[in-house]
Enzyme design. Structure first.
Site, short mmCIF file in Angstrom:
data_model
loop_
_atom_site.label_atom_id
_atom_site.label_comp_id
_atom_site.label_asym_id
_atom_site.label_seq_id
_atom_site.Cartn_x
_atom_site.Cartn_y
_atom_site.Cartn_z
N THR A 202 43.14 41.57 35.41
CA THR A 202 42.67 42.86 35.95
C THR A 202 43.84 43.79 36.16
OG1 THR A 202 40.93 41.74 37.19
CG2 THR A 202 41.51 43.92 37.96
N ARG A 230 27.91 37.65 34.48
CA ARG A 230 28.52 37.84 35.81
C ARG A 230 29.35 39.13 35.86
NH1 ARG A 230 33.97 38.66 37.72
NH2 ARG A 230 34.12 37.85 39.83
N GLY A 232 32.04 41.25 38.48
CA GLY A 232 32.81 41.18 39.71
C GLY A 232 32.82 42.53 40.38
N ASP A 233 33.85 42.77 41.16
CA ASP A 233 33.99 44.03 41.89
C ASP A 233 34.51 45.17 41.02
OD1 ASP A 233 36.39 42.46 41.68
OD2 ASP A 233 37.38 43.93 42.97
N THR A 253 41.96 43.60 43.74
CA THR A 253 42.05 42.55 42.73
C THR A 253 41.82 41.21 43.41
OG1 THR A 253 43.41 41.64 40.93
CG2 THR A 253 44.57 42.32 42.90
N GLY A 254 41.47 40.23 42.61
CA GLY A 254 41.19 38.91 43.18
C GLY A 254 39.72 38.57 43.04
N GLY A 256 36.28 38.80 43.01
CA GLY A 256 35.41 39.96 43.11
C GLY A 256 34.23 39.78 44.04
#
Ligand code: SD4
Length: 341
Positions: A202, A230, A232-233, A253-254, A256
């Site tokens: 990301t 799927r 994520g954020d 980041t990380g 999500g």
């Protein structure tokens, strides 16, 4: 890339602090600092991305153009896990998510997009050319093709092929998801490339231009070997990215799922609106995640990165190992963020 890192510690930001306090002397909290652009972006790959953003910011260009051009470098990179060279989902397909937001709160997003090299530019087109904010899956791809984006071949990069074959041996979707320093495994751990470099999947970038206006971008292949479909954020406005031109901007980041749970980037911006510094606002939302996740917070990584209206940057992570790249007219550095653990 790792051995060429030029780090400064967030805790040793004295000189940077002086630089920013000089820059902002006499300004009130909500007075934009015109004429002093700044760009910050996540992880080591941010250094290269910031250079491209600076081509625009340094000439007085608009933050929106800078954050698009900046992260395109990372999407394009052969040895990075963002973009089509990234790890696939568990069915073997690379699916990409991205979003972008400008100083007028215009925003655009694409998610679950396949075979398109620059999802960030498609997100910008969604923002500028449609009445919508988000397009996903085949609809997003159809729009991209109609806009002239070439449909690339569906083929894994050698690094992704190797990582996928390794993953298939156990086909487990679990495990600590940390980062380089912790050498964690799992969906959000960085990938070790054949070159020996570690890379993340990301990049989030936020910038302020010479007019004191903000924009942000975020682009990802998401969690490696994720379930098909799927998200994520990163493509979600308010989670992976949020810009409010009166206050500042934040990206995440990380893991999500845990950024979405607290509407992460939006929450950080709201705390800055209440007067918290960028670092303190990021820290408070990391602490909120810890309160929710309890012991499980040990197994995930999340980091936030923000700038306020004075052009002051700040970040905070759950675990050590998160660094961000910063560029101004005077500085070009990788900053180690402080962390909860
Ligand atoms: C996601 N937030 O898809 C992204 C992953 C990430 O470094 O940031 N990885 O959940």
């Amino acid at each position: 890339m790792v051995h060429r890192r030029k780090f400064i510690q967030a805790s040793a930001l004295g000189s940077l602090g002086m630089f920013f306090s000089k820059m902002t002397a006499g300004q009130s909290a909500d007075t934009p600092v015109k004429g002093k652009p700044i760009v910050i972006s996540t992880w080591d790959a941010g250094l290269e991305a910031n250079k491209a953003a600076w081509e625009i910011l340094g000439k007085g260009g608009r933050a929106l153009d800078a954050v698009e051009k900046g992260v395109m470098v990372t999407e394009n990179s052969q040895n990075c896990c963002v973009g089509l060279g990234a790890n696939p989902d568990r069915d073997g397909f690379v699916t990409l998510d991205a979003c972008i937001m400008d100083e007028f709160s215009n925003c655009g997003s694409v998610a679950f997009l396949e075979r398109i090299k620059h999802p960030i530019s498609v997100a910008r087109r969604v923002m500028e050319k449609t009445p919508h904010v988000m397009l996903v899956g085949s609809g997003a791809q159809q729009f991209a093709v109609a806009e002239g984006f070439p449909l690339e071949e569906q083929k894994l990069s050698p690094d992704a092929q190797r990582a996928y074959e390794d993953w298939l041996k156990k086909s487990e979707y679990k495990g600590p998801a940390i980062n380089v320093e912790n050498k964690g495994h799992g969906p959000f751990a960085p990938t070790k490339l054949d070159s020996g470099e570690w890379n993340h999947d990301t990049i989030g970038m936020v910038a302020m231009d010479t007019q004191g206006n903000f924009s942000g971008s975020c682009t990802t292949s998401g969690a490696g070997f994720k379930m098909r479909g799927r998200l994520g954020d990163s493509p979600i406005i308010g989670a992976g990215l949020f810009v409010d031109n009166e206050v500042g901007a934040c990206t995440a980041t990380g893991q999500g799922e845990d950024v979405i749970r607290v509407a992460g980037s939006h929450s950080v911006v709201e705390l800055m609106r209440q007067g918290l510094s960028p670092e303190m606002a990021c820290k408070k939302i990391i602490e909120r995640i810890v309160r929710i996740k309890k012991e499980k917070a040990k197994d995930i990584q999340v980091a936030f990165l923000a700038i306020n209206k004075k052009g002051i940057p700040g970040a905070f992570a759950l675990h050590p190992g998160f660094s961000y790249a910063l560029k101004t007219g005077e500085r070009e550095v990788l900053v180690k963020a402080k962390s909860y653990y």
